[in-house]
Design an enzyme around this catalytic site. Structure first.
Site, PDB file in Angstrom:
ATOM      1  N   GLY A 182      -9.257 -36.238 -13.753  1.00 54.44           N
ATOM      2  CA  GLY A 182      -9.341 -37.703 -13.783  1.00 54.44           C
ATOM      3  C   GLY A 182      -9.202 -38.358 -12.418  1.00 54.44           C
ATOM      4  N   TYR A 194       2.333 -48.850 -23.591  1.00 52.59           N
ATOM      5  CA  TYR A 194       1.628 -48.701 -22.295  1.00 52.59           C
ATOM      6  C   TYR A 194       1.626 -50.022 -21.527  1.00 52.59           C
ATOM      7  CZ  TYR A 194      -2.152 -47.043 -19.160  1.00 52.59           C
ATOM      8  OH  TYR A 194      -2.911 -46.671 -18.071  1.00 52.59           O
ATOM      9  N   ASN A 198       0.624 -40.664  -9.644  1.00 48.10           N
ATOM     10  CA  ASN A 198      -0.546 -40.924 -10.496  1.00 48.10           C
ATOM     11  C   ASN A 198      -0.344 -40.493 -11.950  1.00 48.10           C
ATOM     12  OD1 ASN A 198      -3.619 -40.996 -11.121  1.00 48.10           O
ATOM     13  ND2 ASN A 198      -3.101 -38.840 -11.373  1.00 48.10           N
ATOM     14  N   ILE A 202     -11.676 -46.816 -16.527  1.00 49.53           N
ATOM     15  CA  ILE A 202     -12.497 -45.890 -15.749  1.00 49.53           C
ATOM     16  C   ILE A 202     -12.787 -44.687 -16.647  1.00 49.53           C
ATOM     17  CG2 ILE A 202     -12.666 -44.588 -13.600  1.00 49.53           C
ATOM     18  CD1 ILE A 202     -11.847 -47.416 -12.939  1.00 49.53           C
TER      19      ILE A 202
END
Ligand SMILES: NC(=O)c1ccc[n+]([C@@H]2O[C@H](COP(=O)([O-])OP(=O)(O)OC[C@H]3O[C@@H](n4cnc5c(N)ncnc54)[C@H](O)[C@@H]3O)[C@@H](O)[C@H]2O)c1
Length: 251
Positions: A17, A151, A87, A186
Site C-alpha cells: 500500500g 477510525y 504509516n 487511495i
C-alpha cells in the site's frame, strides 16, 4: 533525484500500500529505508523487490518493547535515524451501533498508541541529529462517516498529538519536526480488499471515488511524493502541520 540522499528512514507498515509506495520513492531519491511490518512474508518480499537500499524488520507497532529493540537495531546498524514514518494502521468499519468496544480499542491501539510509542521511542536517537517525523492520519480525521466511528476518532487524534509533539521538539530545540499526512481515498490492496468483501465491489469503489469532489480516488504516488517532501530538507520550516492530499474530501 537525490532529494533524501543518504537519509536513514524507518517506515512502519511498509509491506504494501502507501507504505510500500513511499519506500519506493524515498529509495529512488537516495534514502536507505528500513521497512517494518507484522506481515513478515509480505514485508520480506517487498524489501527484496525494493533492492539493496531496503531492509526489513518484523514489528508489531503496538508492542512497546519491540519499538525499543527496533530503535536500538537502527542505531547499531546506522548510528542515527533521520526520518520516522508512522504509516501502519488498520481501518475498523462500523457505526456506534455495530462496533464492539474491543474493536474500538483495537483501532486506537494500532492507529494512535503506535504513533505515541514510535515518537517516544525514536526521539532520543533522532534528537542527536535532528530529523523529520511523519504521522499518517487521514481525511477521515476531518470528514466523518456514520460507519467509521472508531477510525474517524482515532485518525482525528493524530493531528493533535502531532501538534503537541512538534511543540515539544520546538521547545527542546532538538531539530526534529513533526507533521501529519491526511490522504483521501487511495486505491491500495487494503481498499481493494474492502471492496472485494462487499456485495458489489464496483459500486463500493465508485462510492469511494465519488466521495471526493474531484470524482476519483488517488494513487499511492500522490501520497508518496508528499512523504518525500516531508522527509527531505525542503520541508525544514514545516512542523506541527497537517497536509491533506485528498481530492478535496476534507474541504
Ligand atoms: N488507502 C487509503 O485510502 C487511505 C486513506 C487515508 C489514510 N490512509 C492511511 O494510510 C496508511 C496506509 O494505508 P494503506 O491503505 O496503505 O493500508 P494497508 O492496510 O494497505 O497497509 C498497512 C500496512 O500496515 C501493516 N500493519 C497493520 N497493522 C500493523 C501492526 N500492528 N504492526 C505492524 N504493521 C501493521 C499491514 O500489514 C500493512 O502492510 C494508514 O495509516 C491508513 O490509515 C489510507
Amino acid at each position: 533525484m537525490g532529494r533524501v540522499e543518504g537519509k536513514i528512514i524507518l517506515l512502519t507498515g511498509g509491506a504494501m500500500g502507501l507504505g510500500e509506495a513511499a519506500a519506493k520513492r524515498l529509495i529512488a531519491e537516495g534514502a536507505r529505508v528500513i521497512i517494518t511490518d507484522h506481515n513478515v512474508e509480505a514485508g520480506q518480499k517487498t524489501a527484496l523487490a525494493l533492492g539493496e537500499n531496503a531492509e526489513f524488520l518484523e514489528q508489531d507497532v503496538t508492542a512497546p518493547g519491540r519499538w525499543t529493540e527496533i530503535i536500538a537495531e537502527v542505531e547499531q546498524r546506522h548510528g542515527r535515524l533521520d526520518v520516522l514514518v508512522n504509516n501502519a494502521a488498520v481501518t475498523v468499519y462500523g457505526s456506534i451501533a455495530d462496533v464492539s468496544y474491543e474493536d474500538f480499542k483495537r483501532c486506537f491501539t494500532v492507529d494512535v498508541d503506535s504513533i505515541f510509542l514510535g515518537c517516544k521511542s525514536a526521539l532520543p536517537l533522532m534528537s542527536k541529529t535532528g530529523g523529520s517525523i511523519i504521522n499518517f492520519s487521514s481525511a477521515a480525521a476531518i470528514s466523518a462517516t456514520a460507519d467509521l466511528v472508531a477510525y474517524n476518532a482515532a485518525k482525528a487524534a493524530i493531528p493533535m498529538m502531532t501538534k503537541s509533539i512538534a511543540l515539544h521538539c520546538a521547545r527542546e530545540k532538538n531539530g526534529v519536526r513533526v507533521n501529519a499526512v491526511l490522504p483521501g481515498a487511495i486505491l491500495t490492496p487494503n481498499v481493494q480488499s474492502v471492496a472485494d468483501a462487499s456485495s458489489d465491489p464496483d459500486a463500493l469503489l465508485q462510492q469511494f471515488a465519488l466521495a471526493q469532489p474531484v470524482g476519483h480516488m488517488g494513487e499511492p504516488d500522490d501520497i508518496a511524493h508528499l512523504v518525500v517532501y516531508l522527509a527531505s530538507d525542503e520541508s525544514k520550516f514545516a512542523t506541527g502541520a497537517s497536509f491533506a492530499v485528498d481530492g478535496g474530501l476534507s474541504i
